[in-house]
Design a protein around this motif. Structure first.
Motif, PDB file in Angstrom:
ATOM      1  N   SER A 160       0.848  -1.201   0.000  1.00 31.30           N
ATOM      2  CA  SER A 160       0.000   0.000   0.000  1.00 31.30           C
ATOM      3  C   SER A 160       0.878   1.243   0.000  1.00 31.30           C
ATOM      4  O   SER A 160       1.883   1.291   0.704  1.00 31.30           O
ATOM      5  CB  SER A 160      -0.878   0.047   1.251  1.00 31.30           C
ATOM      6  N   ALA A 161       0.487   2.226  -0.793  1.00 31.95           N
ATOM      7  CA  ALA A 161       1.192   3.508  -0.824  1.00 31.95           C
ATOM      8  C   ALA A 161       0.172   4.613  -1.069  1.00 31.95           C
ATOM      9  O   ALA A 161      -0.801   4.421  -1.805  1.00 31.95           O
ATOM     10  CB  ALA A 161       2.263   3.520  -1.907  1.00 31.95           C
ATOM     11  N   ARG A 162       0.400   5.777  -0.453  1.00 33.18           N
ATOM     12  CA  ARG A 162      -0.496   6.930  -0.587  1.00 33.18           C
ATOM     13  C   ARG A 162       0.188   7.955  -1.488  1.00 33.18           C
ATOM     14  O   ARG A 162       1.342   8.314  -1.268  1.00 33.18           O
ATOM     15  CB  ARG A 162      -0.770   7.519   0.789  1.00 33.18           C
ATOM     16  N   ASN A 163      -0.548   8.440  -2.518  1.00 34.24           N
ATOM     17  CA  ASN A 163       0.047   9.442  -3.402  1.00 34.24           C
ATOM     18  C   ASN A 163      -0.080  10.834  -2.792  1.00 34.24           C
ATOM     19  O   ASN A 163      -0.627  11.003  -1.706  1.00 34.24           O
ATOM     20  CB  ASN A 163      -0.553   9.366  -4.814  1.00 34.24           C
ATOM     21  N   SER A 164       0.425  11.832  -3.493  1.00 30.61           N
ATOM     22  CA  SER A 164       0.456  13.199  -2.958  1.00 30.61           C
ATOM     23  C   SER A 164      -0.943  13.788  -2.772  1.00 30.61           C
ATOM     24  O   SER A 164      -1.113  14.745  -2.025  1.00 30.61           O
ATOM     25  CB  SER A 164       1.292  14.094  -3.866  1.00 30.61           C
ATOM     26  N   SER A 165      -1.950  13.223  -3.423  1.00 28.70           N
ATOM     27  CA  SER A 165      -3.333  13.679  -3.247  1.00 28.70           C
ATOM     28  C   SER A 165      -4.043  12.955  -2.114  1.00 28.70           C
ATOM     29  O   SER A 165      -5.206  13.214  -1.835  1.00 28.70           O
ATOM     30  CB  SER A 165      -4.131  13.455  -4.535  1.00 28.70           C
ATOM     31  N   GLY A 166      -3.352  11.989  -1.483  1.00 34.66           N
ATOM     32  CA  GLY A 166      -3.936  11.259  -0.366  1.00 34.66           C
ATOM     33  C   GLY A 166      -4.642   9.973  -0.754  1.00 34.66           C
ATOM     34  O   GLY A 166      -5.158   9.262   0.102  1.00 34.66           O
TER      35      GLY A 166
END
Length: 194
Positions: A160-166
């Motif tokens: 799992s990874a969160r991008n800069s937009s959340g």
């Protein structure tokens, strides 16, 4: 009205009908999920006067998060084998190399990548846990399997990874392995010859 068919190579992924908006536009609801590849959209559009036209367009899809894994045990007697790509582990630990990349790395700058893992046998989850990529040595998930009896298992890992937009992006992989005690004289029951 628009009739559509979506294909991934020669496999039909979706088909159906959608209504045209007042301005003649339409959208095709397709869930691609994690399936990387080339998608062909075949469209048959009929306007209010009954005139029909056929269109075809192609879309190449690469997921935001690209996740791969492989067993890298270096313990004596631990080998890769031909049991559905399983590894034979003659050790009290299994080591799995994790590789994560992004289609747009700048969109994930500083993202903390986490891995939820579970040791599964049949429909039973025997052990589970979580690890962060920043805490792993050489991107290797090193798990203690000493308490597991000899047998066939799958280690299911979700990255799992969160991008800069959340927005959170996830991908799941599984690694099959046979755990054998170093002193085992035969394969565990239910596992055929390798």
């Amino acid at each position: 009205r628009c009739k559509y068919t979506v294909r991934n190579w020669n496999n039909s992924v979706a088909d159906g009908d959608v209504e045209l908006a007042a301005d003649g536009s339409f959208s095709v609801p397709v869930c691609i999920g994690e399936r990387t590849g080339r998608y062909t959209f075949l469209l048959d559009v009929t306007d209010a006067s009954g005139e029909s036209r056929q269109f075809s367009t192609m879309l190449c899809y690469i997921p935001e998060l690209i996740f791969n894994s492989s067993v890298v045990n270096s313990a004596p007697g631990s080998v890769r084998c031909g049991l559905d790509g399983a590894s034979i582990i003659c050790s009290d630990r299994i080591r799995i190399k994790l590789s994560v990349s992004f289609s747009d790395p700048h969109n994930f700058a500083g993202s903390d990548i986490s891995f939820d893992w579970a040791m599964v046998s049949g429909s039973d989850t025997l052990k589970k846990g979580r690890a962060r990529l920043s805490d792993l040595d050489s991107d290797v998930l090193d798990l203690n399997i000493e308490s597991l009896p000899d047998g066939l298992y799958e280690c299911v890992i979700k990255a799992s990874a969160r991008n800069s937009s959340g927005k959170v992006f996830e991908q799941t992989r599984g690694e099959n392995f046979v755990k054998l005690s170093p002193d085992a004289k035969c394969l565990p029951s239910g596992i055929s010859a390798l």
